[in-house]
Write a protein that holds these residues in place. Structure first.
Motif, PDB file in Angstrom:
ATOM      1  N   PHE A 272       0.826  -1.208   0.000  1.00  0.00           N
ATOM      2  CA  PHE A 272       0.000   0.000   0.000  1.00  0.00           C
ATOM      3  C   PHE A 272       0.867   1.269   0.000  1.00  0.00           C
ATOM      4  CE2 PHE A 272      -3.633  -2.415   2.293  1.00  0.00           C
ATOM      5  CZ  PHE A 272      -3.925  -3.060   1.105  1.00  0.00           C
ATOM      6  N   CYS A 273       1.960   1.250   0.749  1.00  0.00           N
ATOM      7  CA  CYS A 273       2.858   2.412   0.770  1.00  0.00           C
ATOM      8  C   CYS A 273       3.505   2.630  -0.594  1.00  0.00           C
ATOM      9  CB  CYS A 273       3.934   2.220   1.838  1.00  0.00           C
ATOM     10  SG  CYS A 273       3.311   2.280   3.537  1.00  0.00           S
ATOM     11  N   LEU A 274       3.906   1.522  -1.253  1.00  0.00           N
ATOM     12  CA  LEU A 274       4.489   1.661  -2.589  1.00  0.00           C
ATOM     13  C   LEU A 274       3.463   2.177  -3.592  1.00  0.00           C
ATOM     14  CD1 LEU A 274       6.686  -1.591  -2.831  1.00  0.00           C
ATOM     15  CD2 LEU A 274       7.434   0.744  -2.354  1.00  0.00           C
ATOM     16  N   GLN A 275       2.240   1.682  -3.519  1.00  0.00           N
ATOM     17  CA  GLN A 275       1.197   2.156  -4.422  1.00  0.00           C
ATOM     18  C   GLN A 275       0.904   3.640  -4.206  1.00  0.00           C
ATOM     19  OE1 GLN A 275      -2.110  -0.464  -3.683  1.00  0.00           O
ATOM     20  NE2 GLN A 275      -1.471  -1.920  -5.285  1.00  0.00           N
ATOM     21  N   HIS A 279       1.513   6.429  -7.094  1.00  0.00           N
ATOM     22  CA  HIS A 279       0.386   7.248  -7.568  1.00  0.00           C
ATOM     23  C   HIS A 279       0.637   8.731  -7.327  1.00  0.00           C
ATOM     24  CE1 HIS A 279      -3.595   9.188  -7.239  1.00  0.00           C
ATOM     25  NE2 HIS A 279      -3.898   8.387  -8.245  1.00  0.00           N
ATOM     26  N   LYS A 280       1.242   9.067  -6.223  1.00  0.00           N
ATOM     27  CA  LYS A 280       1.493  10.474  -5.902  1.00  0.00           C
ATOM     28  C   LYS A 280       2.494  11.101  -6.862  1.00  0.00           C
ATOM     29  CE  LYS A 280       3.137  13.461  -2.166  1.00  0.00           C
ATOM     30  NZ  LYS A 280       3.665  13.496  -0.773  1.00  0.00           N
ATOM     31  N   ASN A 281       3.526  10.358  -7.234  1.00  0.00           N
ATOM     32  CA  ASN A 281       4.580  10.883  -8.098  1.00  0.00           C
ATOM     33  C   ASN A 281       4.421  10.489  -9.563  1.00  0.00           C
ATOM     34  OD1 ASN A 281       6.719  12.048  -6.045  1.00  0.00           O
ATOM     35  ND2 ASN A 281       6.041  10.084  -5.205  1.00  0.00           N
ATOM     36  N   MET A 312      13.897   4.106  -8.631  1.00  0.00           N
ATOM     37  CA  MET A 312      12.520   4.586  -8.648  1.00  0.00           C
ATOM     38  C   MET A 312      12.268   5.607  -7.541  1.00  0.00           C
ATOM     39  SD  MET A 312       9.125   2.193  -8.499  1.00  0.00           S
ATOM     40  CE  MET A 312      10.029   0.917  -9.367  1.00  0.00           C
ATOM     41  N   GLY A 313      13.074   5.572  -6.480  1.00  0.00           N
ATOM     42  CA  GLY A 313      12.927   6.536  -5.396  1.00  0.00           C
ATOM     43  C   GLY A 313      12.196   6.004  -4.195  1.00  0.00           C
ATOM     44  N   VAL A 314      11.885   4.689  -4.148  1.00  0.00           N
ATOM     45  CA  VAL A 314      11.171   4.109  -3.012  1.00  0.00           C
ATOM     46  C   VAL A 314      12.067   3.237  -2.159  1.00  0.00           C
ATOM     47  CG1 VAL A 314       8.975   4.176  -4.217  1.00  0.00           C
ATOM     48  CG2 VAL A 314      10.396   2.131  -4.387  1.00  0.00           C
ATOM     49  N   GLY A 315      13.262   2.911  -2.663  1.00  0.00           N
ATOM     50  CA  GLY A 315      14.142   2.025  -1.905  1.00  0.00           C
ATOM     51  C   GLY A 315      14.622   2.626  -0.609  1.00  0.00           C
ATOM     52  N   LYS A 316      14.779   3.951  -0.564  1.00  0.00           N
ATOM     53  CA  LYS A 316      15.301   4.575   0.648  1.00  0.00           C
ATOM     54  C   LYS A 316      14.288   4.586   1.783  1.00  0.00           C
ATOM     55  CE  LYS A 316      14.112   9.161  -1.203  1.00  0.00           C
ATOM     56  NZ  LYS A 316      14.646  10.480  -1.551  1.00  0.00           N
ATOM     57  N   TYR A 317      12.994   4.324   1.474  1.00  0.00           N
ATOM     58  CA  TYR A 317      11.965   4.302   2.515  1.00  0.00           C
ATOM     59  C   TYR A 317      11.716   2.890   3.037  1.00  0.00           C
ATOM     60  CZ  TYR A 317      10.978   8.925   0.597  1.00  0.00           C
ATOM     61  OH  TYR A 317      11.100  10.211   0.160  1.00  0.00           O
ATOM     62  N   LEU A 318      12.407   1.898   2.496  1.00  0.00           N
ATOM     63  CA  LEU A 318      12.217   0.507   2.897  1.00  0.00           C
ATOM     64  C   LEU A 318      13.401   0.052   3.739  1.00  0.00           C
ATOM     65  CD1 LEU A 318      10.942  -1.025  -0.480  1.00  0.00           C
ATOM     66  CD2 LEU A 318       9.574  -0.307   1.469  1.00  0.00           C
ATOM     67  N   THR A 319      13.090  -0.597   4.863  1.00  0.00           N
ATOM     68  CA  THR A 319      14.145  -1.171   5.693  1.00  0.00           C
ATOM     69  C   THR A 319      14.596  -2.496   5.085  1.00  0.00           C
ATOM     70  OG1 THR A 319      12.540  -2.307   7.092  1.00  0.00           O
ATOM     71  CG2 THR A 319      13.151  -0.064   7.727  1.00  0.00           C
ATOM     72  N   GLN A 320      15.649  -3.064   5.681  1.00  0.00           N
ATOM     73  CA  GLN A 320      16.155  -4.335   5.174  1.00  0.00           C
ATOM     74  C   GLN A 320      15.119  -5.442   5.361  1.00  0.00           C
ATOM     75  OE1 GLN A 320      18.957  -4.497   3.526  1.00  0.00           O
ATOM     76  NE2 GLN A 320      18.721  -6.698   3.092  1.00  0.00           N
ATOM     77  N   ARG A 321      14.416  -5.420   6.503  1.00  0.00           N
ATOM     78  CA  ARG A 321      13.364  -6.423   6.754  1.00  0.00           C
ATOM     79  C   ARG A 321      12.250  -6.305   5.719  1.00  0.00           C
ATOM     80  NH1 ARG A 321       8.632  -5.602   9.022  1.00  0.00           N
ATOM     81  NH2 ARG A 321       7.423  -7.387   9.834  1.00  0.00           N
TER      82      ARG A 321
END
Length: 725
Positions: A272-275, A279-281, A312-321
């Protein structure tokens, strides 16, 4: 005569000479064509040059034709073999129908002035640039330009012409961006009599361009050229701020995470966070992933998948887990070292549309889905699931803050807005605590934590949402009345029907009050909004009542205390009783300049200017036809030595002790004598030039040397210089 030399002929001079001959034929009834036909028995329409000059020479004194004008007319109608085609000359001066009923109507030669007079632009690149300039002016001229020029006629009566300074003032007042080169090109096209501008021809060309654009549907409702226009227009205005490294500074977002990030997200929360981010960008996932799949197998390695997410710009918001959970969901069952990126793409793109939607036409789909719209921002807690003690602490803190704001009439929004540089509606949580302490709102640590849990997210403390709940915005409206007024009010309600409150100002009084303020603003040329918006630090459109009174006093708007109180009642903010909507007040004052009216039968709204530009010329400077022609010749002579050559401005400034831009007539003669330019003019030409550029200074008429030097510069740059005299 060669064609190249023919281009050098001054068509303006030939046209004036032909108009003089027309005027004489009409007044005295001469038949010049009969004199030409006597020397052409075969009727070929051609005679020799000597005969043509001698026949016109008989009427030279009656017409007032100079030798130079006679020679120019003869050269214009002369063929290459030396003969003159007099038939074309007669068509110009003899075959034009005139009304001869009232001879008393003719007082001067003004009747023969061509209202659509324009100069010839020989270079094709200049003509193309002129067309582009006129199209851009037609787009910017959202208000009618004609009334601004017609005001000049009330005093000057120049028959469709205005001075260069007035023409420049109108364009500058209408905020039409023109460079010096473009303005000189306009003057080169519409200059008349060497010091006037033919605004009638200018406005006619603008109207023709607007009609052409509307008839061919080349503009939208905002008068902008449509995208499929078969050409390209050069922008005449420059951008306000250049981009920095190809990006806009305002688009940078600096993250400020709150102290309550959501932990232990499951795979659905991650999707949901990725979607939401995609959608926002407006990100196309396929463009970042298919570049790694060179063999089009639909799978990627784990490292390639992570690199694509970071690009894509979403990897920095994801933790390793979270990254491990995401890779586990889309792992290839055949090759566990690869990720099925096509399935990932289809699942993420559901926020925009459903795959193979054309096969199910009855399916109703909403973009984005409802769960994306209602999804809380990351970093905040889901308040509906908060425990009851935390909810009670938060409600108690809000109640105490509301009481404090009502008792002390606090306005917290400017304090938060000062620290919100990006206007995101958020400030750091520590800054929110400092604002509470500085305004005397003392809260315990538990209460502060409960407020942070409710209004905090990844960007910080959401002060806009907080103020909607904590600030009732009705505290400053006076509600208490005296006992007598309450008793009389109760009696009125019992005896009489409810009526309009007597304290409310009547409409007639409001109009008189605004008219008084408008009159002072107009006569004193006061930009009232400049004094008011200085107190609106964050440009919210409202200022406090004390600042409003102080600004009116600084702007020199003299009103009584009761009148200012009435203005504060009229323009009081409905959201905050202690503030005034100063922009509405300035908009009411601006109605003295423009009035919006709806045309009868149409739904179009027309802006009619009510106050026009001031005319700086006086009635004593009016020149008739002969004086304007003589002034034009004199200016063309002086234009051979403009200020860049003669340095006249330094002499004029020495005589202008008060630096007001004008000098006396004797000082003008002395300045021309110092630069050895007095021999170029006769005494009559000098008097007419002084009259042309005269300005009223007290009871005397003085010479405006700044406008005079500007005209000489324009004539020199546009090539309208008399070279042989």
């Amino acid at each position: 005569m060669d064609d190249d030399n023919r281009l050098d002929i001054k068509l303006n001079e030939i046209w004036k000479a032909c108009r003089k001959i027309q005027d004489t034929i009409f007044r005295y009834g001469y038949d010049i064509s009969k004199d030409f036909c006597e020397h052409d028995p075969q009727g070929k329409g051609l005679i020799s040059e000597s005969l043509f000059s001698s026949i016109l020479g008989k009427y030279k004194n009656v017409i007032g034709l100079s030798d130079f004008e006679l020679r120019e007319v003869t050269d214009y109608f002369r063929l290459r073999d030396g003969r003159v085609i007099y038939s074309e000359f007669c068509k110009v001066v003899c075959n034009e129908e005139r009304l001869k009923k009232d001879a008393g109507d003719i007082a001067s030669g003004l009747e023969w002035i061509d209202p659509m007079h324009v100069n010839v632009i020989p270079r094709p690149e200049d003509r193309r640039q002129l067309c582009l300039i006129l199209i851009k002016i037609a787009q910017f001229a959202h208000l009618p330009l004609m009334p601004y020029f017609q005001d000049y006629e009330l005093i000057s009566q120049n028959m469709g012409t205005v001075t260069v300074s007035h023409f420049s003032r109108v364009l500058r007042f209408m905020k039409i961006p023109l460079s010096d080169k473009d303005f000189l090109l306009l003057l080169k096209r519409y200059m008349k009599d060497s010091y006037m501008v033919n605004y009638v021809a200018f406005m006619k060309h603008i109207e023709n361009i607007l009609d052409y654009l509307k008839s061919n549907k080349l503009t939208d409702n905002s008068m902008k050229i449509i995208q499929n226009f078969p050409g390209k227009l050069v922008d005449l205005e420059l951008p306000e701020l250049p981009p920095v490294n190809g990006t806009n500074i305002a688009q940078r977002v600096f993250k400020d995470f709150c102290n309550h990030p959501q932990e232990n997200k499951d795979i659905c929360d991650i999707i949901f966070c990725l979607q939401r981010h995609v959608h926002k960008n407006r990100i196309r996932v396929r463009e970042f992933l298919e570049g790694f799949d060179l063999l089009h197998t639909g799978t990627l390695t784990r490292n390639q998948f992570e690199r694509a997410l970071h690009t894509m710009g979403v990897g920095k918001y994801l933790t390793q887990r979270e990254m491990v959970l995401l890779c586990t969901r889309y792992i290839d069952p055949i090759d566990t070292n690869r990720i099925r990126w096509r399935i990932f793409e289809d699942e993420i793109d559901r926020v925009f549309t459903v795959k193979n939607l054309e096969k199910t036409p009855l399916l109703e789909f909403q973009s984005p889905p409802q769960y994306i719209k209602e999804m809380p921002r990351s970093g905040s807690k889901y308040w509906q699931e908060a425990c009851e003690p935390v909810r009670n602490l938060c409600e108690e803190a809000l109640r105490r803050i509301q009481i404090r704001i009502q008792n002390r009439r606090l306005h917290l929004h400017p304090f938060f807005r000062t620290y919100d540089k990006l206007n995101s509606g958020h400030v750091p949580c520590k800054i929110a605590n400092q604002i509470f302490v500085s305004n005397g709102i003392l809260l315990s640590n538990d209460e502060l934590n409960s407020l942070t849990d409710r209004y905090g997210n990844e960007l910080g403390f959401n002060y806009k949402h907080f103020l909607e709940d904590a600030d009732p915005a009705e505290y400053a409206t006076p509600k208490l009345k005296s006992t007598s007024s309450l008793q009389t009010g109760c009696l009125k309600t019992k005896v009489e029907a409810p009526s309009v409150d007597d304290d409310e100002p009547h409409e007639e009084y409001i109009i008189k009050l605004l008219t008084k303020a408008k009159r002072q603003a107009v006569t004193k040329c006061i930009p009232v909004i400049d004094f008011l918006q200085d107190y609106d630090r964050h440009r919210e459109g409202e200022i406090s009542e004390i600042d409003f009174r102080r600004a009116l006093d600084n702007a020199n708007i003299k009103l009584s205390i009761d009148e200012v109180n009435s203005l504060c009642k009229i323009f009081r903010s409905p959201k905050r009783g202690c503030c005034i909507l100063y922009r509405d007040f300035c908009r009411a004052l601006d109605e003295i300049f423009v009035q919006m009216e709806m045309s009868s039968g149409d739904n179009e709204i027309t802006a009619i200017p009510l106050m026009h530009l001031a005319n700086l010329d006086c009635a004593e400077c009016f020149l008739n036809f002969e004086e304007r022609a003589l002034c034009s010749q004199a200016l063309m002579k002086l234009a051979r030595q403009p200020d860049e050559i003669s340095n006249l401005s330094s002499v004029f400034k020495d005589f202008d002790y008060e630096n007001c831009g004008s000098i006396g007539k004797n000082q003008l003669i002395r300045a021309l004598t110092v630069r050895e330019m007095h021999h170029m003019l006769s005494s009559r030409e000098l008097d007419i030039i002084f009259k042309c550029f005269g300005v009223q200074r007290g009871i005397h008429l003085e010479f405006n040397y700044r406008e005079f030097l500007n005209i000489l510069k324009i004539l020199h740059e546009t090539g309208q210089v008399k070279r042989n005299y």
